[in-house]
Enzyme design. Sequence first.
Site, PDB file in Angstrom:
ATOM      1  CG  HIS A   1      -2.008   0.967   1.248  1.00 18.12           C
ATOM      2  ND1 HIS A   1      -2.269   1.828   0.209  1.00 18.12           N
ATOM      3  CD2 HIS A   1      -2.916   1.284   2.211  1.00 18.12           C
ATOM      4  CE1 HIS A   1      -3.281   2.612   0.531  1.00 18.12           C
ATOM      5  NE2 HIS A   1      -3.678   2.310   1.745  1.00 18.12           N
TER       6      HIS A   1
ATOM      7  CG  HIS B   1      -3.369   2.116  -9.274  1.00 18.96           C
ATOM      8  ND1 HIS B   1      -4.702   1.982  -8.963  1.00 18.96           N
ATOM      9  CD2 HIS B   1      -2.798   2.791  -8.243  1.00 18.96           C
ATOM     10  CE1 HIS B   1      -4.922   2.565  -7.798  1.00 18.96           C
ATOM     11  NE2 HIS B   1      -3.793   3.064  -7.336  1.00 18.96           N
TER      12      HIS B   1
ATOM     13  CG  ASP C   1       3.711   4.938  -4.551  1.00 18.84           C
ATOM     14  OD1 ASP C   1       3.686   5.959  -3.852  1.00 18.84           O
ATOM     15  OD2 ASP C   1       3.024   3.936  -4.314  1.00 18.84           O
TER      16      ASP C   1
HETATM   17  N1  ACO Z   1       5.615  -4.506 -13.669  1.00 18.77           N
HETATM   18  C1  ACO Z   1       5.495  -5.521 -14.546  1.00 18.77           C
HETATM   19  N2  ACO Z   1       4.355  -6.167 -14.802  1.00 18.77           N
HETATM   20  C2  ACO Z   1       3.279  -5.772 -14.126  1.00 18.77           C
HETATM   21  C3  ACO Z   1       3.307  -4.726 -13.193  1.00 18.77           C
HETATM   22  C4  ACO Z   1       4.537  -4.077 -12.986  1.00 18.77           C
HETATM   23  N3  ACO Z   1       4.649  -3.066 -12.142  1.00 18.77           N
HETATM   24  N4  ACO Z   1       2.078  -4.554 -12.675  1.00 18.77           N
HETATM   25  C5  ACO Z   1       1.289  -5.470 -13.254  1.00 18.77           C
HETATM   26  N5  ACO Z   1       2.014  -6.192 -14.126  1.00 18.77           N
HETATM   27  C6  ACO Z   1       1.526  -7.282 -14.994  1.00 18.77           C
HETATM   28  C7  ACO Z   1       1.197  -8.527 -14.214  1.00 18.77           C
HETATM   29  O1  ACO Z   1       2.316  -9.357 -14.100  1.00 18.77           O
HETATM   30  C8  ACO Z   1       0.087  -9.105 -15.047  1.00 18.77           C
HETATM   31  O2  ACO Z   1       0.667  -9.711 -16.172  1.00 18.77           O
HETATM   32  P1  ACO Z   1       0.056 -11.102 -16.762  1.00 18.77           P
HETATM   33  O3  ACO Z   1      -1.328 -10.730 -17.235  1.00 18.77           O
HETATM   34  O4  ACO Z   1       0.993 -11.479 -17.843  1.00 18.77           O
HETATM   35  O5  ACO Z   1       0.044 -12.074 -15.611  1.00 18.77           O
HETATM   36  C9  ACO Z   1      -0.675  -7.891 -15.540  1.00 18.77           C
HETATM   37  O6  ACO Z   1       0.284  -6.825 -15.559  1.00 18.77           O
HETATM   38  C10 ACO Z   1      -1.850  -7.495 -14.665  1.00 18.77           C
HETATM   39  O7  ACO Z   1      -1.368  -7.246 -13.370  1.00 18.77           O
HETATM   40  P2  ACO Z   1      -2.128  -7.602 -12.027  1.00 18.77           P
HETATM   41  O8  ACO Z   1      -1.116  -8.079 -11.036  1.00 18.77           O
HETATM   42  O9  ACO Z   1      -3.310  -8.464 -12.301  1.00 18.77           O
HETATM   43  O10 ACO Z   1      -2.651  -6.201 -11.588  1.00 18.77           O
HETATM   44  P3  ACO Z   1      -3.180  -5.809 -10.171  1.00 18.77           P
HETATM   45  O11 ACO Z   1      -4.239  -4.813 -10.398  1.00 18.77           O
HETATM   46  O12 ACO Z   1      -3.516  -7.000  -9.349  1.00 18.77           O
HETATM   47  O13 ACO Z   1      -1.879  -5.150  -9.486  1.00 18.77           O
HETATM   48  C11 ACO Z   1      -0.391  -3.591  -8.588  1.00 18.77           C
HETATM   49  C12 ACO Z   1      -1.749  -3.814  -9.251  1.00 18.77           C
HETATM   50  C13 ACO Z   1      -0.292  -4.416  -7.276  1.00 18.77           C
HETATM   51  C14 ACO Z   1      -0.265  -2.111  -8.184  1.00 18.77           C
HETATM   52  C15 ACO Z   1       0.733  -3.991  -9.563  1.00 18.77           C
HETATM   53  O14 ACO Z   1       0.606  -3.235 -10.746  1.00 18.77           O
HETATM   54  C16 ACO Z   1       2.130  -3.821  -8.974  1.00 18.77           C
HETATM   55  O15 ACO Z   1       2.596  -4.706  -8.264  1.00 18.77           O
HETATM   56  N6  ACO Z   1       2.805  -2.671  -9.284  1.00 18.77           N
HETATM   57  C17 ACO Z   1       4.105  -2.419  -8.729  1.00 18.77           C
HETATM   58  C18 ACO Z   1       3.985  -1.944  -7.272  1.00 18.77           C
HETATM   59  C19 ACO Z   1       3.476  -0.518  -7.182  1.00 18.77           C
HETATM   60  O16 ACO Z   1       3.942   0.381  -7.873  1.00 18.77           O
HETATM   61  N7  ACO Z   1       2.529  -0.304  -6.252  1.00 18.77           N
HETATM   62  C20 ACO Z   1       1.968   1.034  -5.981  1.00 18.77           C
HETATM   63  C21 ACO Z   1       0.547   1.130  -6.415  1.00 18.77           C
HETATM   64  S1  ACO Z   1      -0.030   2.798  -6.155  1.00 18.77           S
HETATM   65  C22 ACO Z   1      -0.400   2.890  -4.508  1.00 18.77           C
HETATM   66  O17 ACO Z   1      -0.695   1.924  -3.859  1.00 18.77           O
HETATM   67  C23 ACO Z   1      -0.382   4.230  -3.827  1.00 18.77           C
END
Ligand code: ACO
Length: 440
Positions: A281, A320, A376
């Site tokens: 988060h 996100h 972020d």
């Molecule tokens: N880098 C590479 N690939 C990614 C990323 C990323 N940052 N985020 C998502 N993906 C990919 C996943 O691997 C998935 O690929 P697939 O379909 O081949 O399996 C696809 O994109 C969909 O991703 P999900 O994990 O289903 O997306 P979800 O909505 O569950 O996740 C999250 C969102 C947790 C924010 C994710 O994008 C992530 O981990 N990002 C990096 C961490 C981050 O920056 N967090 C801050 C969020 S903003 C906040 O909280 C204030």
Amino acid sequence: MADMYSTIVVKGPQTVSESTESVTITDNRTGQSVEVPIVDGGVDASAWRDLMPGLWFLDPGFGVTASASSAITELDGANGVLRYRGYPIEQLAEKSTFLEVAYLLLNGELPNQQELDTWTHDITYHTFIHENMRKRFYEGFHYDAHPMGMLVSAIAALSTFYPEAKEVNDPHLRYKQINRLISKVPTLAAMAYRASIGMPFVYPDNSMTYPANFLSMMFQVADPNFQADPVLAKAMDVLFIIHGDHEQNCSTTAMRVVGSSLADPYSAAAGATAALYGPRHGGANEAVIHMLEEIGSYDNIPAFIESVKAGDRKLMGFGHRVYKAYDPRARIVKNHADEVFKVTGKNPLIDIALKLEEIALEDEYFKSRNLYPNVDFYTGLIYQAMGFPLDMFTVLFAIGRMPGWLSHWQESLEQGSKISRPRQVYVGPAARDYVSMSER
Ligand code: ACO
């Protein structure tokens, strides 16, 4: 066979006849149907209970569940839109101040001059905390305590100083606690930082603005006339504004859930702060800095991108749960970075961040998954340039989010909401008899 089915029409704030759209659900065991109007993009789940008592929705993580009706923040993730009480975040970041935005979030309307003056005065004159908090409470932490752990505990401890805070249904007392929490959280945050590095505590200065006072409590060293650079104070204010609220995220949900038991707001806000502490988060901006430091130079970017595409790691600060377009907050932060760097000197990691973004936005892997920079991606670079250590980043988030948490807490009390108590789908053993120790 559909004509055999009897239909229940759900009664609610808006009935089927008033709503133009609806969904019909059929219980195939009984043939009974229920028609539920679609209201404001949602359907009243109590319709399912009426049709199928004892059958629960399984939705871990609340991926498809709206836990509240709220008039505070509108988030359209597909189009990258964020509005507080209808006002676009871009306009608020450019034209407003954090205290004005806090008033807006809490009251639903922008204040007139007199309302703003009263509100600003009330916040400014409640920044001090009880001396026992400083002398006894903070001094009790271990020398290397994490500032976020200290902040969670300190916010909870405030409830012991204000026992009347338990009267959560009294609007006057509610206002007092809201006021205290927004006033005192920068003081507690700065104190946590100073304690974590063994520096003497700097008292609040009521002649300063909210962000300037916070920067003074953080960074003043042996200079009683310390004044934060106005550019940095403005940037701090904007960063607080863009973190002000983000509808039903993890910490806000924690605030509403704890508040639903009618616990006092300090206890509820401590719960929300604890939820924010987690790396999923509030902690991602710190991870971005680690990632950029690890990449280190342009030359290493292609290999890094390949490892992300191979699924070995995530590009931190990208993607996100809700935004499937450019996070509007990320754009605001990016635009402020240059202003800050003119004062602090450029954070060398910005060039790597910009190049990463440029490459990722052109790459099919990221394009096809709608992965864009989130808030972020750039905030950590600014915080670091301003002199904040990495473990303070989430603390800064908590200061900005406090008005949002309190707005949701207040809204849920005004809605007379019920205690949060989800059901579960039980998957454990069936009933069985106790086995004595000698027979196990
Ligand atoms: N880098 C590479 N690939 C990614 C990323 C990323 N940052 N985020 C998502 N993906 C990919 C996943 O691997 C998935 O690929 P697939 O379909 O081949 O399996 C696809 O994109 C969909 O991703 P999900 O994990 O289903 O997306 P979800 O909505 O569950 O996740 C999250 C969102 C947790 C924010 C994710 O994008 C992530 O981990 N990002 C990096 C961490 C981050 O920056 N967090 C801050 C969020 S903003 C906040 O909280 C204030």
